[in-house]
Write an enzyme that holds these catalytic residues in place. Structure first.
Site, PDB file in Angstrom:
ATOM      1  N   ALA A  13       0.823  -1.217   0.000  1.00 11.00           N
ATOM      2  CA  ALA A  13       0.000   0.000   0.000  1.00 11.00           C
ATOM      3  C   ALA A  13       0.852   1.260   0.000  1.00 11.00           C
ATOM      4  O   ALA A  13       0.428   2.310   0.461  1.00 11.00           O
ATOM      5  CB  ALA A  13      -0.914  -0.004   1.227  1.00 11.00           C
ATOM      6  N   ALA A  14       2.090   1.161  -0.524  1.00 10.23           N
ATOM      7  CA  ALA A  14       3.004   2.307  -0.453  1.00 10.23           C
ATOM      8  C   ALA A  14       2.944   3.193  -1.682  1.00 10.23           C
ATOM      9  O   ALA A  14       3.461   4.308  -1.682  1.00 10.23           O
ATOM     10  CB  ALA A  14       4.435   1.805  -0.251  1.00 10.23           C
ATOM     11  N   GLY A  15       2.306   2.702  -2.738  1.00  8.53           N
ATOM     12  CA  GLY A  15       2.352   3.424  -4.026  1.00  8.53           C
ATOM     13  C   GLY A  15       1.553   4.714  -3.994  1.00  8.53           C
ATOM     14  O   GLY A  15       0.683   4.933  -3.151  1.00  8.53           O
ATOM     15  N   ARG A  19      -1.670   7.274 -11.668  1.00  7.42           N
ATOM     16  CA  ARG A  19      -2.690   7.295 -12.720  1.00  7.42           C
ATOM     17  C   ARG A  19      -4.033   7.857 -12.243  1.00  7.42           C
ATOM     18  O   ARG A  19      -4.898   8.175 -13.042  1.00  7.42           O
ATOM     19  CB  ARG A  19      -2.866   5.875 -13.288  1.00  7.42           C
ATOM     20  CG  ARG A  19      -1.687   5.429 -14.144  1.00  7.42           C
ATOM     21  CD  ARG A  19      -1.637   3.919 -14.342  1.00  7.42           C
ATOM     22  NE  ARG A  19      -1.128   3.219 -13.144  1.00  7.42           N
ATOM     23  CZ  ARG A  19      -0.902   1.917 -13.084  1.00  7.42           C
ATOM     24  NH1 ARG A  19      -1.149   1.145 -14.138  1.00  7.42           N
ATOM     25  NH2 ARG A  19      -0.438   1.366 -11.984  1.00  7.42           N
ATOM     26  N   LYS A  26      -3.733   6.489  -3.286  1.00  4.85           N
ATOM     27  CA  LYS A  26      -4.726   5.613  -3.923  1.00  4.85           C
ATOM     28  C   LYS A  26      -5.466   4.717  -2.950  1.00  4.85           C
ATOM     29  O   LYS A  26      -6.698   4.597  -3.015  1.00  4.85           O
ATOM     30  CB  LYS A  26      -4.053   4.738  -4.990  1.00  4.85           C
ATOM     31  CG  LYS A  26      -5.016   3.703  -5.559  1.00  4.85           C
ATOM     32  CD  LYS A  26      -4.585   3.150  -6.880  1.00  4.85           C
ATOM     33  CE  LYS A  26      -3.293   2.390  -6.776  1.00  4.85           C
ATOM     34  NZ  LYS A  26      -2.982   1.727  -8.053  1.00  4.85           N
ATOM     35  N   THR A  84       7.009  -3.203  -6.527  1.00  4.15           N
ATOM     36  CA  THR A  84       6.352  -4.167  -5.642  1.00  4.15           C
ATOM     37  C   THR A  84       7.353  -5.158  -5.042  1.00  4.15           C
ATOM     38  O   THR A  84       7.181  -5.605  -3.900  1.00  4.15           O
ATOM     39  CB  THR A  84       5.245  -4.924  -6.398  1.00  4.15           C
ATOM     40  OG1 THR A  84       5.762  -5.371  -7.669  1.00  4.15           O
ATOM     41  CG2 THR A  84       4.044  -4.027  -6.668  1.00  4.15           C
ATOM     42  N   GLU A 161       4.721  -8.367 -17.606  1.00  6.12           N
ATOM     43  CA  GLU A 161       3.978  -7.106 -17.451  1.00  6.12           C
ATOM     44  C   GLU A 161       3.524  -6.579 -18.809  1.00  6.12           C
ATOM     45  O   GLU A 161       4.165  -6.822 -19.832  1.00  6.12           O
ATOM     46  CB  GLU A 161       4.862  -6.065 -16.742  1.00  6.12           C
ATOM     47  CG  GLU A 161       5.108  -6.390 -15.292  1.00  6.12           C
ATOM     48  CD  GLU A 161       3.811  -6.518 -14.497  1.00  6.12           C
ATOM     49  OE1 GLU A 161       3.107  -5.518 -14.336  1.00  6.12           O
ATOM     50  OE2 GLU A 161       3.502  -7.649 -14.054  1.00  6.12           O
ATOM     51  N   ALA A 387     -45.659  25.332  14.944  1.00  3.83           N
ATOM     52  CA  ALA A 387     -44.920  25.775  13.757  1.00  3.83           C
ATOM     53  C   ALA A 387     -44.099  27.013  14.093  1.00  3.83           C
ATOM     54  O   ALA A 387     -44.573  27.901  14.789  1.00  3.83           O
ATOM     55  CB  ALA A 387     -45.902  26.086  12.634  1.00  3.83           C
ATOM     56  N   ARG A 447     -45.546  38.383  24.883  1.00  2.00           N
ATOM     57  CA  ARG A 447     -45.616  39.146  23.636  1.00  2.00           C
ATOM     58  C   ARG A 447     -46.356  40.451  23.928  1.00  2.00           C
ATOM     59  O   ARG A 447     -47.038  40.574  24.952  1.00  2.00           O
ATOM     60  CB  ARG A 447     -46.356  38.354  22.562  1.00  2.00           C
ATOM     61  CG  ARG A 447     -47.792  38.059  22.934  1.00  2.00           C
ATOM     62  CD  ARG A 447     -48.564  37.289  21.872  1.00  2.00           C
ATOM     63  NE  ARG A 447     -49.934  37.139  22.318  1.00  2.00           N
ATOM     64  CZ  ARG A 447     -50.585  35.983  22.367  1.00  2.00           C
ATOM     65  NH1 ARG A 447     -49.983  34.854  21.996  1.00  2.00           N
ATOM     66  NH2 ARG A 447     -51.822  35.945  22.766  1.00  2.00           N
TER      67      ARG A 447
HETATM   68  C1  UD1 Z   1       0.551  -5.025 -10.437  1.00  2.00           C
HETATM   69  C2  UD1 Z   1       1.330  -6.228 -11.035  1.00  2.00           C
HETATM   70  C3  UD1 Z   1       0.557  -6.756 -12.237  1.00  2.00           C
HETATM   71  C4  UD1 Z   1      -0.840  -7.145 -11.824  1.00  2.00           C
HETATM   72  C5  UD1 Z   1      -1.541  -5.977 -11.137  1.00  2.00           C
HETATM   73  C6  UD1 Z   1      -2.854  -6.444 -10.556  1.00  2.00           C
HETATM   74  C7  UD1 Z   1       3.692  -5.714 -10.609  1.00  2.00           C
HETATM   75  C8  UD1 Z   1       4.973  -5.274 -11.192  1.00  2.00           C
HETATM   76  N1  UD1 Z   1       2.652  -5.791 -11.438  1.00  2.00           N
HETATM   77  O1  UD1 Z   1       0.554  -4.014 -11.439  1.00  2.00           O
HETATM   78  O2  UD1 Z   1       1.213  -7.910 -12.761  1.00  2.00           O
HETATM   79  O3  UD1 Z   1      -1.572  -7.580 -12.962  1.00  2.00           O
HETATM   80  O4  UD1 Z   1      -0.738  -5.449 -10.067  1.00  2.00           O
HETATM   81  O5  UD1 Z   1      -3.610  -5.392 -10.015  1.00  2.00           O
HETATM   82  O6  UD1 Z   1       3.640  -6.001  -9.423  1.00  2.00           O
HETATM   83  N2  UD1 Z   1       3.208  -0.669  -4.306  1.00  2.00           N
HETATM   84  C9  UD1 Z   1       4.049  -0.524  -3.228  1.00  2.00           C
HETATM   85  N3  UD1 Z   1       5.333  -0.089  -3.426  1.00  2.00           N
HETATM   86  C10 UD1 Z   1       5.799   0.184  -4.670  1.00  2.00           C
HETATM   87  C11 UD1 Z   1       4.936   0.037  -5.765  1.00  2.00           C
HETATM   88  C12 UD1 Z   1       3.649  -0.406  -5.559  1.00  2.00           C
HETATM   89  O7  UD1 Z   1       3.652  -0.770  -2.076  1.00  2.00           O
HETATM   90  O8  UD1 Z   1       6.975   0.564  -4.771  1.00  2.00           O
HETATM   91  C13 UD1 Z   1       1.823  -1.105  -4.061  1.00  2.00           C
HETATM   92  C14 UD1 Z   1       0.791  -0.144  -4.612  1.00  2.00           C
HETATM   93  O9  UD1 Z   1       0.423   0.800  -3.606  1.00  2.00           O
HETATM   94  C15 UD1 Z   1      -0.359  -1.059  -4.988  1.00  2.00           C
HETATM   95  C16 UD1 Z   1       0.313  -2.385  -5.294  1.00  2.00           C
HETATM   96  O10 UD1 Z   1       1.602  -2.312  -4.750  1.00  2.00           O
HETATM   97  O11 UD1 Z   1      -1.259  -1.212  -3.908  1.00  2.00           O
HETATM   98  C17 UD1 Z   1       0.380  -2.651  -6.797  1.00  2.00           C
HETATM   99  O12 UD1 Z   1       1.129  -1.600  -7.430  1.00  2.00           O
HETATM  100  P1  UD1 Z   1       0.653  -0.962  -8.803  1.00  2.00           P
HETATM  101  O13 UD1 Z   1       1.631   0.110  -9.150  1.00  2.00           O
HETATM  102  O14 UD1 Z   1      -0.768  -0.578  -8.741  1.00  2.00           O
HETATM  103  O15 UD1 Z   1       0.854  -2.188  -9.789  1.00  2.00           O
HETATM  104  P2  UD1 Z   1       0.088  -2.497 -11.150  1.00  2.00           P
HETATM  105  O16 UD1 Z   1       0.653  -1.654 -12.212  1.00  2.00           O
HETATM  106  O17 UD1 Z   1      -1.373  -2.453 -10.941  1.00  2.00           O
HETATM  107 CA    CA Z   2      -2.663  -1.645  -9.398  1.00  2.00          CA
END
Ligand code: UD1
Ligand code: CA
Length: 472
Positions: A13-15, A19, A26, A84, A161, A387, A447
C-alpha cells in the site's frame, strides 16, 4: 515481532497511484463508503489476527497509517517506492521468520476471504514456492499476463507485465491479480536477484515467478472463481466501476434478506449498512456509514441517512437529511427534515417539514410538525411544538439546553431562550419570547398586548377622500 508463526499477510500500500491524478493516496480512495485498504484489511483479518498483518506504507505514510490504525495491523515503511518487489524487500526483517506469506494488493479491494483461503490451501497442497491468484477478465489490458508451462498445467513459467509483452503475448487472457502465496524461506533466498531492468526501472515482484522457476522451484497459479473480485483500480473510472460493483453486491445482499429496493442502481448504500426484512427503499436513497434500519420501515426518495439507527415501522418521507442519530419504532419524519448529530427521537414521534434537530431528545409521541429549530433540547413525551418554534441555544459564547416537560404545548412562532425550562403540561402562548422558566401546568405569554381601534380604517379612508376632493 512474532517469529516462527506459520502465516503472515503482507499488504502492499506504499504506491502513489499516479494514474489517479489525485492528491489523496490511492489506497485511501473509497468504494462502498470505505477506503480500498480498509476493505483489504477486513478480508485479511478473517485469515490471520491483525498482529500478523503487515501493511507496507510509503507515499503519505502517516495519512495511510492513521486511516487504518484502529484495525490493529502492523506497518512497514518503504520510504522510496521502487516497485512491488522492493516493497517486499522492505518487509523482509518483519516477516522472514514466518513459514508462509500471503501478499495482497491494497488496490484490489473486492477480494473475498474465501478466495484468499482457497489460494492458500492450493499453495500448501501443491507444495509450491510461489502461488499466483489469476483471472480471465473481459479485458486483460494493463495487467501482468500469466505464461503457463503447458496449457491446462498448474505450473507457471513467468509473469509478463503489459509493457514487456512480446508479440502475440497480448492475446493471453489470464492475468495476474497481484495476490500471491509464498514459502518465505525460498522467497527470501532469491529475492535479491530482482533487477530494475524493465520499462519502469522498478523491482517487480512479478519477476519472482521466472526467477524461482529458473532455480527449479515450483510456481503455480490458481484461477479466482470470479474475475470481478480481483479487478484492480488504477484510474478514477476503474474505482467507480469497483464502487458500483460493491454497492450492487450490498443491494443484492439486502434484497436477499427481504428488503425491497426499487431501482437499486440509483441508491447509494454503503457496504456495512444493515436493513431488516419488509423495509421498502425508494429510488435515489443514500444509506451511509454504519446505518442500521429495522423491519417494516419506509425510506422515501432523496433521503440521505448516515450513521443512524432506526427502529421498526419508521417512516422517513422524501428529502430528509439525517446523521449520527437514532429514531425509535413508529416515528414519522419529513418530508424535508434535517436531523443533525445526537438527535434521539422516541416512539411514534412526528417530525414534519423544515424541522431541524441537533443534540435533542424527543420523548414518545412528541410532535413538531412544521418549521422549527430544536437544538440542545429535551422534549418530553406527548408535547406539541408549534410551527415556527425556535430554540435559542447559543448566546454568542456558549450553548445552553432547553427542557420541555411532558405533554407541554408550545404555541406557534415562539422563541425559547436557553437555558430555560417549560414544566409538564405547561402552555406557551403563540409568538411568545420565553426567557424565564414556566412552571408545570402554567400558561406563559410573552408578547406585546394587542390593541384594537374601532372604526380606525373607515375613518382614515374618509379623511383621504375628503383631502382629494378639496385638492381639485
Ligand atoms: C501489479 C502487477 C501486475 C498485476 C496488477 C494487478 C507488478 C509489477 N505488477 O501491477 O502484474 O496484474 O498489479 O492489479 O507487481 N506498491 C508498493 N510499493 C511500490 C509500488 C507499488 O507498495 O513501490 C503497491 C501499490 O500501492 C499497490 C500495489 O503495490 O497497492 C500494486 O502496485 P501498482 O503500481 O498498482 O501495480 P500495477 O501496475 O497495478
Ligand atoms: Ca494496481
Amino acid at each position: 515481532m512474532s517469529s516462527h508463526a506459520p502465516l503472515a499477510v503482507v499488504i502492499l500500500a506504499a504506491g502513489k497511484g499516479t494514474r489517479l491524478k489525485s492528491k489523496r493516496p490511492k489506497v485511501l480512495h473509497e468504494i462502498g463508503g470505505k477506503p480500498l485498504l480498509a476493505h483489504v484489511i477486513a478480508a485479511a483479518s478473517r485469515v490471520v489476527a491483525p498482529e500478523h498483518i503487515y501493511v507496507v506504507v510509503g507515499h503519505q505514510a502517516d495519512r495511510v497509517r492513521e486511516a487504518v490504525a484502529s484495525t490493529g495491523v502492523q506497518f512497514v515503511e518503504q520510504t522510496e517506492q521502487r516497485g512491488t518487489g522492493h516493497a517486499i524487500q522492505c518487509a523482509r526483517s518483519a516477516v522472514e521468520n514466518y513459514e508462509s506469506l500471503l501478499v495482497l494488493s491494497g488496490d484490489v479491494p473486492l477480494i473475498r476471504t474465501e478466495s484468499i483461503e482457497r489460494m492458500s490451501r492450493f499453495h500448501q497442497a501443491e507444495r509450491a514456492a510461489m502461488t499466483i491468484l489469476t483471472a480471465h477478465p473481459d479485458d486483460p489490458t494493463g495487467y501482468g499476463r500469466i505464461v503457463r508451462r503447458a496449457p491446462g498445467s498448474p505450473d507457471v513459467e513467468a509473469i509478463v507485465e503489459q509493457k514487456s509483452l512480446a508479440p502475440g503475448q497480448e492475446k493471453i487472457g489470464e492475468i495476474n491479480s497481484g495476490i500471491y502465496a509464498f514459502k518465505s524461506a525460498t522467497l527470501f533466498a532469491h529475492l535479491d536477484k530482482l533487477t530494475a531492468n524493465n520499462a519502469h526501472g522498478e523491482l517487480y515482484l512479478t519477476d519472482m515467478a521466472g526467477i524461482l522457476r529458473a532455480a527449479n522451484e515450483r510456481v503455480v497459479a490458481i484461477q479466482a472463481e470470479n474475475a470481478a473480485e480481483v479487478l484492480g483500480a488504477n484510474t478514477i473510472a476503474e474505482l467507480i466501476a469497483l464502487d458500483a460493483a460493491m454497492r450492487d453486491a450490498t443491494a443484492q445482499r439486502l434484497m436477499a434478506s427481504g428488503v425491497t429496493i426499487f431501482r437499486p442502481e440509483t441508491c447509494i448504500i454503503d457496504a456495512e449498512v444493515e436493513v431488516e426484512a419488509d423495509t421498502v427503499i425508494e429510488p435515489f436513497v443514500q444509506l451511509r456509514g454504519k446505518t442500521r434500519i429495522g423491519a417494516d420501515c419506509s425510506i422515501r426518495s432523496y433521503t440521505v441517512i448516515e450513521n443512524c439507527t432506526l427502529g421498526n415501522a419508521v417512516e422517513i418521507l422524501e428529502h430528509c437529511v439525517m446523521a449520527d442519530s437514532s429514531v425509535a419504532d413508529g416515528a414519522r419524519i419529513g418530508p424535508f427534515a434535517r436531523m443533525r448529530a445526537g438527535s434521539e427521537i422516541g416512539r411514534n414521534v412526528h417530525i414534519g417539514n423544515f424541522v431541524e434537530t441537533k443534540k435533542t431528545r424527543m420523548g414518545n409521541g412528541a410532535k413538531a410538525n412544521h418549521f422549527a429549530y430544536l437544538g440542545d433540547s429535551d422534549i418530553g413525551g406527548g408535547s406539541n411544538i408549534g410551527a415556527g418554534t425556535i430554540v435559542c441555544n447559543y448566546d454568542g459564547f456558549h450553548k445552553h439546553r432547553t427542557q420541555i416537560g411532558e405533554g407541554a404545548f408550545v404555541g406557534s412562532n415562539s422563541t425559547l431562550v436557553a437555558p430555560v425550562t417549560i414544566g409538564d403540561g405547561a402552555y406557551v402562548g403563540a409568538a411568545s419570547c420565553i426567557t424565564k422558566d414556566v412552571p408545570a401546568d402554567a400558561l406563559a405569554v410573552g408578547r406585546a398586548r394587542q390593541v384594537t381601534k374601532e372604526n380606525w380604517a373607515a375613518a382614515r379612508r374618509a379623511k383621504i377622500k375628503a383631502a382629494k376632493e378639496a385638492g381639485k
